[in-house]
Scaffold this motif. Sequence first.
Motif, PDB file in Angstrom:
ATOM      1  N   ARG A  18      -0.244   6.496  -1.346  1.00 15.37           N
ATOM      2  CA  ARG A  18       0.871   5.742  -1.926  1.00 15.37           C
ATOM      3  C   ARG A  18       0.989   4.361  -1.271  1.00 15.37           C
ATOM      4  O   ARG A  18       1.063   3.333  -1.940  1.00 15.37           O
ATOM      5  N   TRP A  19       0.996   4.336   0.065  1.00 18.51           N
ATOM      6  CA  TRP A  19       1.190   3.063   0.762  1.00 18.51           C
ATOM      7  C   TRP A  19      -0.007   2.138   0.629  1.00 18.51           C
ATOM      8  O   TRP A  19       0.147   0.914   0.581  1.00 18.51           O
ATOM      9  N   THR A  20      -1.187   2.701   0.534  1.00 19.63           N
ATOM     10  CA  THR A  20      -2.364   1.856   0.286  1.00 19.63           C
ATOM     11  C   THR A  20      -2.238   1.179  -1.068  1.00 19.63           C
ATOM     12  O   THR A  20      -2.490  -0.023  -1.204  1.00 19.63           O
ATOM     13  N   LEU A  21      -1.828   1.934  -2.074  1.00 14.70           N
ATOM     14  CA  LEU A  21      -1.660   1.350  -3.409  1.00 14.70           C
ATOM     15  C   LEU A  21      -0.533   0.322  -3.439  1.00 14.70           C
ATOM     16  O   LEU A  21      -0.645  -0.704  -4.117  1.00 14.70           O
ATOM     17  N   VAL A  74       5.065  -2.458 -10.353  1.00 15.64           N
ATOM     18  CA  VAL A  74       4.289  -1.244 -10.089  1.00 15.64           C
ATOM     19  C   VAL A  74       4.427  -0.861  -8.618  1.00 15.64           C
ATOM     20  O   VAL A  74       4.657   0.307  -8.286  1.00 15.64           O
ATOM     21  N   ALA A  75       4.307  -1.844  -7.730  1.00  7.97           N
ATOM     22  CA  ALA A  75       4.457  -1.570  -6.290  1.00  7.97           C
ATOM     23  C   ALA A  75       5.837  -1.002  -5.987  1.00  7.97           C
ATOM     24  O   ALA A  75       5.973  -0.056  -5.195  1.00  7.97           O
ATOM     25  N   ALA A  76       6.864  -1.543  -6.619  1.00  8.75           N
ATOM     26  CA  ALA A  76       8.227  -1.053  -6.396  1.00  8.75           C
ATOM     27  C   ALA A  76       8.368   0.384  -6.887  1.00  8.75           C
ATOM     28  O   ALA A  76       8.977   1.223  -6.210  1.00  8.75           O
ATOM     29  N   LEU A  77       7.813   0.691  -8.054  1.00  8.59           N
ATOM     30  CA  LEU A  77       7.866   2.065  -8.562  1.00  8.59           C
ATOM     31  C   LEU A  77       7.124   3.029  -7.641  1.00  8.59           C
ATOM     32  O   LEU A  77       7.584   4.148  -7.397  1.00  8.59           O
ATOM     33  N   LEU A  78       5.984   2.579  -7.130  1.00  4.97           N
ATOM     34  CA  LEU A  78       5.237   3.422  -6.193  1.00  4.97           C
ATOM     35  C   LEU A  78       6.066   3.692  -4.939  1.00  4.97           C
ATOM     36  O   LEU A  78       6.114   4.817  -4.442  1.00  4.97           O
ATOM     37  N   LEU A  90       6.055   7.482 -12.936  1.00  2.40           N
ATOM     38  CA  LEU A  90       5.951   6.219 -13.687  1.00  2.40           C
ATOM     39  C   LEU A  90       5.097   5.197 -12.942  1.00  2.40           C
ATOM     40  O   LEU A  90       4.258   4.519 -13.541  1.00  2.40           O
ATOM     41  N   GLY A  91       5.310   5.073 -11.644  1.00  2.00           N
ATOM     42  CA  GLY A  91       4.559   4.102 -10.857  1.00  2.00           C
ATOM     43  C   GLY A  91       3.082   4.414 -10.786  1.00  2.00           C
ATOM     44  O   GLY A  91       2.230   3.523 -10.934  1.00  2.00           O
ATOM     45  N   ALA A  92       2.751   5.683 -10.564  1.00  2.00           N
ATOM     46  CA  ALA A  92       1.342   6.056 -10.450  1.00  2.00           C
ATOM     47  C   ALA A  92       0.603   5.862 -11.771  1.00  2.00           C
ATOM     48  O   ALA A  92      -0.512   5.334 -11.797  1.00  2.00           O
ATOM     49  N   TRP A  93       1.226   6.270 -12.867  1.00  2.14           N
ATOM     50  CA  TRP A  93       0.559   6.087 -14.158  1.00  2.14           C
ATOM     51  C   TRP A  93       0.531   4.615 -14.580  1.00  2.14           C
ATOM     52  O   TRP A  93      -0.409   4.175 -15.258  1.00  2.14           O
ATOM     53  N   ALA A  94       1.528   3.829 -14.165  1.00  2.00           N
ATOM     54  CA  ALA A  94       1.475   2.378 -14.411  1.00  2.00           C
ATOM     55  C   ALA A  94       0.314   1.763 -13.643  1.00  2.00           C
ATOM     56  O   ALA A  94      -0.386   0.879 -14.157  1.00  2.00           O
ATOM     57  N   ALA A  95       0.088   2.226 -12.412  1.00  5.14           N
ATOM     58  CA  ALA A  95      -1.047   1.730 -11.622  1.00  5.14           C
ATOM     59  C   ALA A  95      -2.361   2.068 -12.315  1.00  5.14           C
ATOM     60  O   ALA A  95      -3.267   1.227 -12.389  1.00  5.14           O
ATOM     61  N   VAL A  96      -2.474   3.278 -12.840  1.00  5.32           N
ATOM     62  CA  VAL A  96      -3.685   3.666 -13.570  1.00  5.32           C
ATOM     63  C   VAL A  96      -3.879   2.753 -14.780  1.00  5.32           C
ATOM     64  O   VAL A  96      -4.986   2.272 -15.036  1.00  5.32           O
TER      65      VAL A  96
END
Length: 152
Positions: A18-21, A74-78, A90-96
């Motif tokens: 999570r933090w790496t992303l 995206v970073a905020a959602l993560l 939501l954040g992880a799938w937005a990153a994808v």
Amino acid sequence: MGILQFLTAEWIAVLALRWTLIVVFVGFAIAKLPKSEGAGFADYVRQPPVLRWGPRLLGARLFSIAVALAELAVAALLFLGTFSATLGFLGAWAAVAVLSITLSMLLFTDRWQEQNGFPFLGEGAEFLIKDAAIAAAAYMLAVHESARLLAG
């Protein structure tokens, strides 16, 4: 037991992922914010159909800022996904999704090495290869967040 019950290998791995992303997406966004980056970014997205409309519609600078803001979202959602399964999902799938769009740029690049041609990527396209690994990391987090959301 308190906090020690959370310190499993899986929990630590997910937290690291999570933090790496988060760091990657903040870094992506920061790179697009300087005034000098607008034209350069517009040059990268001039061919892929998913993105080429942006600089034409908004101008190079404004489109670069808009993409940076989307990456910060995206970073905020993560980050918020640490506390909320829904926001993590939501954040992880937005990153994808963002990384899939970025990787699609490989299909439309004309940035092959002049002397060698296809499949040798030249300046300005080789940076896309690393996004495959980042996309895999985002997908792993998205799978985890999906299971977390379903588990309630």
